[in-house]
Enzyme design. Structure first.
Site, PDB file in Angstrom:
ATOM      1  N   ARG A  61       0.976  -1.310  -0.085  1.00 48.30           N
ATOM      2  CA  ARG A  61      -0.068   0.044   0.119  1.00 48.30           C
ATOM      3  C   ARG A  61       0.949   1.173  -0.174  1.00 48.30           C
ATOM      4  NH1 ARG A  61      -5.114   1.724  -1.293  1.00 48.30           N
ATOM      5  NH2 ARG A  61      -6.070   2.875   0.204  1.00 48.30           N
TER       6      ARG A  61
ATOM      7  N   ASP B 187      -7.866   8.375  -0.389  1.00 47.12           N
ATOM      8  CA  ASP B 187      -8.537   7.228   0.482  1.00 47.12           C
ATOM      9  C   ASP B 187      -8.148   7.682   1.807  1.00 47.12           C
ATOM     10  OD1 ASP B 187      -9.543   5.665  -1.325  1.00 47.12           O
ATOM     11  OD2 ASP B 187      -8.081   4.357  -1.537  1.00 47.12           O
TER      12      ASP B 187
ATOM     13  N   SER C 203     -10.284  -0.500   0.757  1.00 45.87           N
ATOM     14  CA  SER C 203     -11.179  -1.491   0.894  1.00 45.87           C
ATOM     15  C   SER C 203     -10.986  -2.808   0.108  1.00 45.87           C
ATOM     16  CB  SER C 203     -12.576  -0.850   0.107  1.00 45.87           C
ATOM     17  OG  SER C 203     -13.043   0.297   0.726  1.00 45.87           O
TER      18      SER C 203
ATOM     19  N   THR D  70      -3.824  -1.291  -7.316  1.00 45.05           N
ATOM     20  CA  THR D  70      -4.601  -0.151  -7.617  1.00 45.05           C
ATOM     21  C   THR D  70      -3.851   1.103  -7.730  1.00 45.05           C
ATOM     22  OG1 THR D  70      -6.654   1.316  -7.265  1.00 45.05           O
ATOM     23  CG2 THR D  70      -5.276   0.636  -5.389  1.00 45.05           C
TER      24      THR D  70
ATOM     25  N   ASN E 246      -6.147   3.932  -7.688  1.00 42.92           N
ATOM     26  CA  ASN E 246      -7.272   4.432  -7.217  1.00 42.92           C
ATOM     27  C   ASN E 246      -8.162   4.664  -8.377  1.00 42.92           C
ATOM     28  OD1 ASN E 246      -9.158   5.038  -5.062  1.00 42.92           O
ATOM     29  ND2 ASN E 246      -8.170   7.269  -5.128  1.00 42.92           N
TER      30      ASN E 246
ATOM     31  N   THR F 183      -8.907   0.033 -10.728  1.00 44.81           N
ATOM     32  CA  THR F 183      -8.325  -1.015  -9.576  1.00 44.81           C
ATOM     33  C   THR F 183      -8.641  -2.193 -10.368  1.00 44.81           C
ATOM     34  OG1 THR F 183      -8.840   0.611  -7.751  1.00 44.81           O
ATOM     35  CG2 THR F 183      -8.516  -1.854  -7.387  1.00 44.81           C
TER      36      THR F 183
ATOM     37  N   GLY G  94     -13.487  -1.925  -7.176  1.00 43.16           N
ATOM     38  CA  GLY G  94     -14.845  -1.289  -6.863  1.00 43.16           C
ATOM     39  C   GLY G  94     -14.887  -0.613  -5.832  1.00 43.16           C
ATOM     40  N   GLY G  95     -14.029  -0.064  -5.162  1.00 46.86           N
ATOM     41  CA  GLY G  95     -13.877   1.020  -4.173  1.00 46.86           C
ATOM     42  C   GLY G  95     -14.613   0.431  -2.925  1.00 46.86           C
TER      43      GLY G  95
HETATM   44  O1  DON Z   1      -7.747   1.283  -1.783  1.00 45.58           O
HETATM   45  C1  DON Z   1      -9.019   1.292  -1.831  1.00 45.58           C
HETATM   46  O2  DON Z   1      -9.966   1.075  -1.450  1.00 45.58           O
HETATM   47  C2  DON Z   1      -9.440   2.047  -3.268  1.00 45.58           C
HETATM   48  N1  DON Z   1      -8.096   3.176  -3.791  1.00 45.58           N
HETATM   49  C3  DON Z   1      -9.788   1.267  -4.395  1.00 45.58           C
HETATM   50  C4  DON Z   1     -10.412   1.857  -5.677  1.00 45.58           C
HETATM   51  C5  DON Z   1     -11.100   1.033  -6.532  1.00 45.58           C
HETATM   52  O3  DON Z   1     -11.506  -0.010  -6.371  1.00 45.58           O
HETATM   53  C6  DON Z   1     -11.409   1.512  -7.679  1.00 45.58           C
HETATM   54  N2  DON Z   1     -12.602   0.693  -8.479  1.00 45.58           N
HETATM   55  N3  DON Z   1     -13.547   0.976  -8.819  1.00 45.58           N
END
Ligand code: DON
Length: 573
Positions: free
Chosen positions: A97, A415, A445, A391, A393, A373, A464-465
């Protein structure tokens, strides 16, 4: 459950476990890879053909995705790689990360009125955390691989040099971010065609990225985090208003962390630990729903119950979760069945609980999801597995690549909770636990997950955020119900994240009867026109010896292949 910093921990358990257990373990005898791009799947298969194991293939797939799916992940980003080594049953999460640079401050994105300046937090170099992906790749290759880092990066280097063809996903996501990318003509020159989003079939050649990948391949970590690449990265970032220093890059450390483990209906879940919120949230949701026989509930009751459990887990996410190296996370409480029983006791089956009745309700709004992502799932013939979610982001990250590097930077700083209770790009809120601090990892996430029973194994995950967690949960429940990856990746999705206080349903999951039933219980229901997620899954059924792989039908660019050792590549999964 404890989460520890594990370089030392890994050395201790692996030396003992590995030596003892090697002989008895039986793998599936065939490999499978599911990823978001066929060229990435191909890269992984090539590395397996060369004698690499799942971990080498994971490096190859990750690096290839970094080249051919630049909207979604990259060498300028980060991720979590959940590894399972069959020989000694070791499961470990490699945490690559991003971290906040040393000059980051809690209020760095606030304007004079104390409002979050979304442009600064998401566009350009100030939005970028210090990348972790290269450190994770090098660590996985060195500690777990059979081939060298250079071997596993070779396919990605070729793809960067020779180029790949623009597809619909590339186009759609760039359409969204092109206006930002055009602020930096040298970045746009790599990914766009003049001032336009390129046509399908246009070849994207990334010469600078190839050179950066080659430096990493030849010099290991120093090729990226020190020396000329690092100097170019820092110069480019600072020239455009960023705050990175050479020390930030040289000081970046990947970390091995113990995954979150939980059990549900006889299956063991091994899943992402903080700084991901996903594993804890899924464990909490499963603990809450545990006594219910989901199959005996009506569809409305089932969606209601899942949503109420999701609501409570996301509330705790906002309150308690952040980088475990910076904040005291109440693991025992959050993972305790007793705590879950308390949460369950407050759920009424005949009524929605307004999120405002649970503490910490800033009552704020969400914006729609994007699908960037990326996630891949793979297993090798020996039964080693990797579930990787990576990702940068938002699509194309910060939309800025420091000149001469080809490294498209992430915008992962968004984030963090840039202000208490202010929703980020995914509508997620957070407080002190996820405030910006120098060197801290922003809460994620991303939830790469492996589920096992003596009979069946699943490797699963998705982008998927905010919705990653609930998508993985639904996929896991479907697997435990006896279904295979085709079903997990394609099933209609539902989601609740505490704030906004609504159940969102993919259109395919929604019909008038369900909507009316949920509304009668007091839920707000929003039906989304756009589907969400891009799940890739692999399953091994030990009882039949079957291996299956599937890619999400929502995007046509995905690829899933079962490779049958001697017999060649097998068919699309
Ligand atoms: O780490 C995270 O939770 C976000 N940066 C992930 C972003 C993500 O999955 C975008 N896709 N839809």
């Amino acid at each position: 459950m404890k989460v520890r910093c594990l370089t030392l921990f890994f050395a201790i358990i692996s030396l003992f476990g590995y030596a003892q257990a090697t002989a008895e373990v039986q793998g599936p005898g065939k490999a499978a890879i599911a990823s978001a791009h066929e060229l990435a799947t191909e890269a992984g298969l090539r590395i397996l053909d060369q004698g690499g194991n799942a971990f080498d293939a994971a490096v190859a797939v990750s690096a290839a995705l970094a080249v051919v799916e630049p909207a979604s992940s990259g060498i300028g980003g980060g991720g979590f790689w959940l590894l399972h080594r069959a020989a000694d049953d070791l499961s470990i999460m490699v945490d690559g990360r991003e971290t906040a640079p040393a000059a980051a401050t809690a209020d760095m994105y606030l304007d004079e009125d104390g409002r979050v300046d979304r442009d600064l937090a998401t566009n350009g170099p100030l939005a970028a955390g210090i990348p972790g992906a290269p450190a994770a790749w090098a660590h996985i290759a060195e500690q777990y691989g059979r081939l060298s880092l250079a071997d596993s990066l070779a396919p990605a280097i070729e793809l960067a040099e020779q180029g790949f063809e623009v597809d619909l996903k590339y186009q759609q996501l760039l359409n969204w971010r092109a206006h930002v990318m055009l602020r930096w003509p040298e970045t746009a020159a790599i990914f766009m065609d003049g001032e336009n989003v390129p046509d399908i079939g246009h070849r994207v050649i990334q010469t600078d990225l190839a050179a950066t990948l080659r430096a990493l391949a030849e010099q290991g970590l120093d090729g990226f985090y020190r020396g000329s690449v690092a100097e170019r990265l820092v110069a480019g970032v600072r020239d455009q208003g960023g705050i990175w220093t050479l020390e930030d890059l040289a000081g970046y450390r990947g970390v091995e962390r113990e995954p979150v483990r939980t059990e549900y209906r006889g299956y063991q879940l091994i899943t992402a630990s903080p700084p991901s919120s996903g594993g804890i949230a899924i464990a909490q949701i499963l603990n809450i729903i545990e006594p219910f026989d989901l199959a005996s509930l009506s569809r409305i009751e089932r969606v209601h119950l899942l949503s109420e459990a999701m609501r409570r887990a996301y509330r705790d996410r906002a309150l308690y979760l952040g980088d475990p190296d910076f904040v005291e996370i109440p693991y025992e409480m959050l993972l305790s069945p007793h705590y879950a029983a308390g949460l369950r006791a407050a759920i009424r089956l005949d009524r929605a609980t307004p999120s405002g009745m649970l503490a910490a309700d800033p009552g704020l709004l969400v914006r729609p999801e994007s699908d960037n992502t990326t996630h891949f799932s793979l297993i090798d013939a020996e039964g080693n597995m990797v579930s990787g979610t990576l990702t940068i982001n938002l699509p194309y990250g910060a939309a800025f690549a420091p000149p001469g590097t080809g490294v498209l930077l992430n915008n992962e700083m968004d984030d963090f909770a840039a202000a208490p209770g202010e929703p980020n790009a995914y509508g997620l809120i957070g407080f002190a636990a996820n405030a910006i601090e120098p060197g801290k990892r922003m809460l994620s996430s991303m939830t790469p997950t492996i589920v096992m029973s003596p009979d069946r194994v699943a490797v699963i995950g998705t982008p998927g955020g905010a919705r990653i967690i609930t998508m993985v949960l639904l996929g896991v429940l479907d697997f435990i119900d006896g279904n295979g990856p085709e079903s997990w990746v394609s099933m209609p999705r539902l989601h609740h994240q505490y704030q906004p206080d609504e159940i969102s349903l993919e259109r395919a999951a929604a019909d008038d009867e369900l909507k009316a039933g949920l509304e009668a219980l007091g839920h707000e229901v929003s039906v989304r026109a756009r589907p969400w997620g891009n799940m890739h899954g692999v399953m091994w059924d030990r009882t039949t010896g079957t291996v299956e792989a599937a890619h999400d039908p929502r995007w046509e660019s995905g690829s899933a292949v079962v490779a049958d050792g001697e017999a060649g590549r097998g068919g699309e999964g």
